[in-house]
Design a protein around this motif. Structure first.
Motif, PDB file in Angstrom:
ATOM      1  N   MET A 192       1.916  -0.469   8.909  1.00 44.35           N
ATOM      2  CA  MET A 192       1.540   0.577   7.962  1.00 44.35           C
ATOM      3  C   MET A 192       1.370   0.026   6.547  1.00 44.35           C
ATOM      4  SD  MET A 192       0.982   3.203   9.701  1.00 44.35           S
ATOM      5  CE  MET A 192       0.674   4.330   8.337  1.00 44.35           C
ATOM      6  N   LEU A 193       2.128  -1.017   6.187  1.00 44.19           N
ATOM      7  CA  LEU A 193       1.942  -1.657   4.889  1.00 44.19           C
ATOM      8  C   LEU A 193       0.595  -2.369   4.817  1.00 44.19           C
ATOM      9  CD1 LEU A 193       5.478  -3.181   4.170  1.00 44.19           C
ATOM     10  CD2 LEU A 193       4.419  -1.199   3.077  1.00 44.19           C
ATOM     11  N   ILE A 194       0.132  -2.855   5.967  1.00 45.29           N
ATOM     12  CA  ILE A 194      -1.179  -3.503   6.018  1.00 45.29           C
ATOM     13  C   ILE A 194      -2.295  -2.468   5.959  1.00 45.29           C
ATOM     14  CG2 ILE A 194      -2.716  -4.905   7.460  1.00 45.29           C
ATOM     15  CD1 ILE A 194      -0.205  -6.280   8.570  1.00 45.29           C
ATOM     16  N   PHE A 242      -9.314   2.241  12.020  1.00 45.51           N
ATOM     17  CA  PHE A 242     -10.351   3.030  11.352  1.00 45.51           C
ATOM     18  C   PHE A 242      -9.764   4.265  10.666  1.00 45.51           C
ATOM     19  CE2 PHE A 242     -12.022   0.993  15.181  1.00 45.51           C
ATOM     20  CZ  PHE A 242     -12.975   0.154  14.626  1.00 45.51           C
ATOM     21  N   THR A 243      -8.717   4.850  11.269  1.00 43.98           N
ATOM     22  CA  THR A 243      -8.096   6.036  10.668  1.00 43.98           C
ATOM     23  C   THR A 243      -7.087   5.662   9.593  1.00 43.98           C
ATOM     24  OG1 THR A 243      -6.329   6.118  12.328  1.00 43.98           O
ATOM     25  CG2 THR A 243      -8.375   7.299  12.828  1.00 43.98           C
ATOM     26  N   GLY A 244      -6.454   4.491   9.757  1.00 42.47           N
ATOM     27  CA  GLY A 244      -5.474   4.039   8.777  1.00 42.47           C
ATOM     28  C   GLY A 244      -4.167   4.797   8.832  1.00 42.47           C
ATOM     29  N   THR A 245      -3.925   5.533   9.901  1.00 37.67           N
ATOM     30  CA  THR A 245      -2.696   6.318  10.010  1.00 37.67           C
ATOM     31  C   THR A 245      -2.238   6.372  11.453  1.00 37.67           C
ATOM     32  OG1 THR A 245      -1.662   8.437   9.472  1.00 37.67           O
ATOM     33  CG2 THR A 245      -3.914   8.494  10.326  1.00 37.67           C
ATOM     34  N   ILE A 246      -1.122   7.060  11.702  1.00 35.37           N
ATOM     35  CA  ILE A 246      -0.571   7.115  13.054  1.00 35.37           C
ATOM     36  C   ILE A 246      -1.252   8.216  13.862  1.00 35.37           C
ATOM     37  CG2 ILE A 246       1.658   6.259  12.250  1.00 35.37           C
ATOM     38  CD1 ILE A 246       2.777   9.069  12.514  1.00 35.37           C
ATOM     39  N   TYR A 247      -1.199   8.050  15.162  1.00 35.17           N
ATOM     40  CA  TYR A 247      -1.785   9.015  16.091  1.00 35.17           C
ATOM     41  C   TYR A 247      -0.976  10.310  16.077  1.00 35.17           C
ATOM     42  CZ  TYR A 247      -2.849  11.116  20.664  1.00 35.17           C
ATOM     43  OH  TYR A 247      -3.177  11.976  21.670  1.00 35.17           O
ATOM     44  N   GLN A 248      -1.663  11.456  16.005  1.00 41.82           N
ATOM     45  CA  GLN A 248      -1.001  12.766  16.004  1.00 41.82           C
ATOM     46  C   GLN A 248      -1.630  13.706  17.030  1.00 41.82           C
ATOM     47  OE1 GLN A 248       1.674  13.634  14.543  1.00 41.82           O
ATOM     48  NE2 GLN A 248       2.007  12.068  12.992  1.00 41.82           N
ATOM     49  N   GLY A 249      -2.185  13.149  18.092  1.00 39.88           N
ATOM     50  CA  GLY A 249      -2.856  13.949  19.107  1.00 39.88           C
ATOM     51  C   GLY A 249      -1.897  14.618  20.073  1.00 39.88           C
ATOM     52  N   SER A 297       6.291   6.025  14.810  1.00 40.50           N
ATOM     53  CA  SER A 297       5.428   5.779  13.658  1.00 40.50           C
ATOM     54  C   SER A 297       4.527   4.569  13.808  1.00 40.50           C
ATOM     55  CB  SER A 297       6.284   5.613  12.392  1.00 40.50           C
ATOM     56  OG  SER A 297       6.991   6.805  12.117  1.00 40.50           O
ATOM     57  N   CYS A 298       4.587   3.912  14.960  1.00 42.78           N
ATOM     58  CA  CYS A 298       3.633   2.835  15.218  1.00 42.78           C
ATOM     59  C   CYS A 298       2.237   3.443  15.231  1.00 42.78           C
ATOM     60  CB  CYS A 298       3.933   2.173  16.556  1.00 42.78           C
ATOM     61  SG  CYS A 298       2.672   0.992  17.081  1.00 42.78           S
ATOM     62  N   PRO A 299       1.276   2.888  14.488  1.00 36.29           N
ATOM     63  CA  PRO A 299      -0.057   3.506  14.419  1.00 36.29           C
ATOM     64  C   PRO A 299      -0.768   3.595  15.768  1.00 36.29           C
ATOM     65  CG  PRO A 299      -0.043   1.328  13.393  1.00 36.29           C
ATOM     66  CD  PRO A 299       1.387   1.701  13.638  1.00 36.29           C
ATOM     67  N   ALA A 300      -0.373   2.759  16.732  1.00 38.94           N
ATOM     68  CA  ALA A 300      -1.014   2.796  18.044  1.00 38.94           C
ATOM     69  C   ALA A 300      -0.265   3.657  19.048  1.00 38.94           C
ATOM     70  CB  ALA A 300      -1.154   1.380  18.611  1.00 38.94           C
TER      71      ALA A 300
END
Length: 302
Positions: free
Chosen positions: A169-171, A24-31, A45-48
């Motif tokens: 990330m390309l997807i 839904f965010t389309g980006t990597i986690y930065q929490g 850099s894995c989005p999950a």
């Protein structure tokens, strides 16, 4: 124990990659969890991904040293080195066998039906060259005009980064597809090669090219928690040789740098109570613990 280890590996995988809002965010986690060091190889850099990669962080630390010295900041992040050093000193390559997502991925691939091929011993030394050259020496030596180096391993080699971050990330971000060049094609070829190799050989990346495995291997003789051989009980039957996923003869080389401490030799092979797990010399699992507990029980009066 085999089933327990698979559950532990699966739990670690989902703990280190627990941000499932990325579609839904389309980006990597930065929490806030991103300041925690992953014990195993898991791409930042894995989005999950909810943690940072120890090898990527170590490279970032080293590639900026000359720049910080030139600017008079004299900065060195002991937190990164201290964290992975502490993990290595306590657990060593137990991390490889129990908590590394990419190692777990290779193990699952190896279960696919195929002809199995052993890995030549000389190839297992390549991971030390990868660690010392691509992770430490090259980022320090090869710098641009500003005195900043490159994350050589992450940028040019890491298959975990390609599979966990590059492709997803390309997807997620189609606009990035126009930036794909020979560098990504090269990394994709490396990732696919290790993926296919994993079907035929057990943990090929861990054994031949993983710099984190090489780092943890340096602690194999000194780690706090370790497998211990009871030479008095060992008959030299060779049963432990047959089940070892990394082709170690445990009774001959009990402190091998290649051992990922999967404990198959202890739980699936040895019937002579010759192998146990110890922490700082005290038994945790295996026959030695049973002996200790037996000695501690109060004696019965006859």
């Amino acid at each position: 124990m085999r089933l327990a280890r698979k559950w532990v590996q699966a739990v670690w995988f989902f703990l280190l990659n627990g941000f499932w809002g990325f579609p839904f965010t389309g980006t990597i986690y930065q929490g806030p969890m991103k300041v925690i060091c992953s014990p195993g190889l898991n791409c930042y850099s894995c989005p999950a991904s909810t943690t940072y990669c120890p090898i990527g962080s170590l490279q970032q630390l080293l590639l900026n040293i000359r720049f910080t010295l030139q600017t008079g900041q004299y900065y060195f992040g002991f937190f990164v080195l201290g964290t992975i050093g502490m993990v290595g000193a306590v657990f060593g390559r137990f991390i490889c066998g129990w908590a590394c997502p990419f190692g777990f991925f290779q193990e699952l691939l190896h279960k696919l039906p195929s002809r199995k091929v052993s890995i030549p011993v000389p190839l297992t030394w390549l991971k030390y060259a990868v660690f010392f050259l691509l992770v430490i020496i090259f980022p320090l030596l090869f710098v641009n005009n500003s005195g900043i180096g490159q994350p050589w391993f992450c940028k040019y080699v890491c298959p975990a980064g390609t599979l966990q971050a590059g492709i997803p990330m390309l997807i997620l971000q189609p606009e990035l597809r126009g930036t794909v060049g020979w560098l990504f094609v090269n990394k994709l070829a490396i990732a696919l090669s290790f993926t296919v190799w994993s079907v035929f050989s057990s943990r090929p990346f861990c054994r031949t090219a993983c710099p984190l495995g090489a780092f943890y291997a340096l602690f194999s003789r000194f780690q706090l928690i370790r497998l211990q051989l009871n030479e008095e009980n060992c008959t030299g039957c060779g049963a432990c040789h047959k089940v070892c996923p990394v082709d170690i003869k445990f009774n001959e080389v009990p402190n091998s740098c290649e051992c990922v401490n999967c404990m198959k030799c202890m739980t699936e092979a040895c019937i002579f109570d010759a192998i146990s797990v110890e922490a700082a010399g005290f038994p945790m699992f295996g026959p030695e613990l049973a002996k200790t507990n037996k000695c501690l029980l109060p004696k019965r009066k006859i």
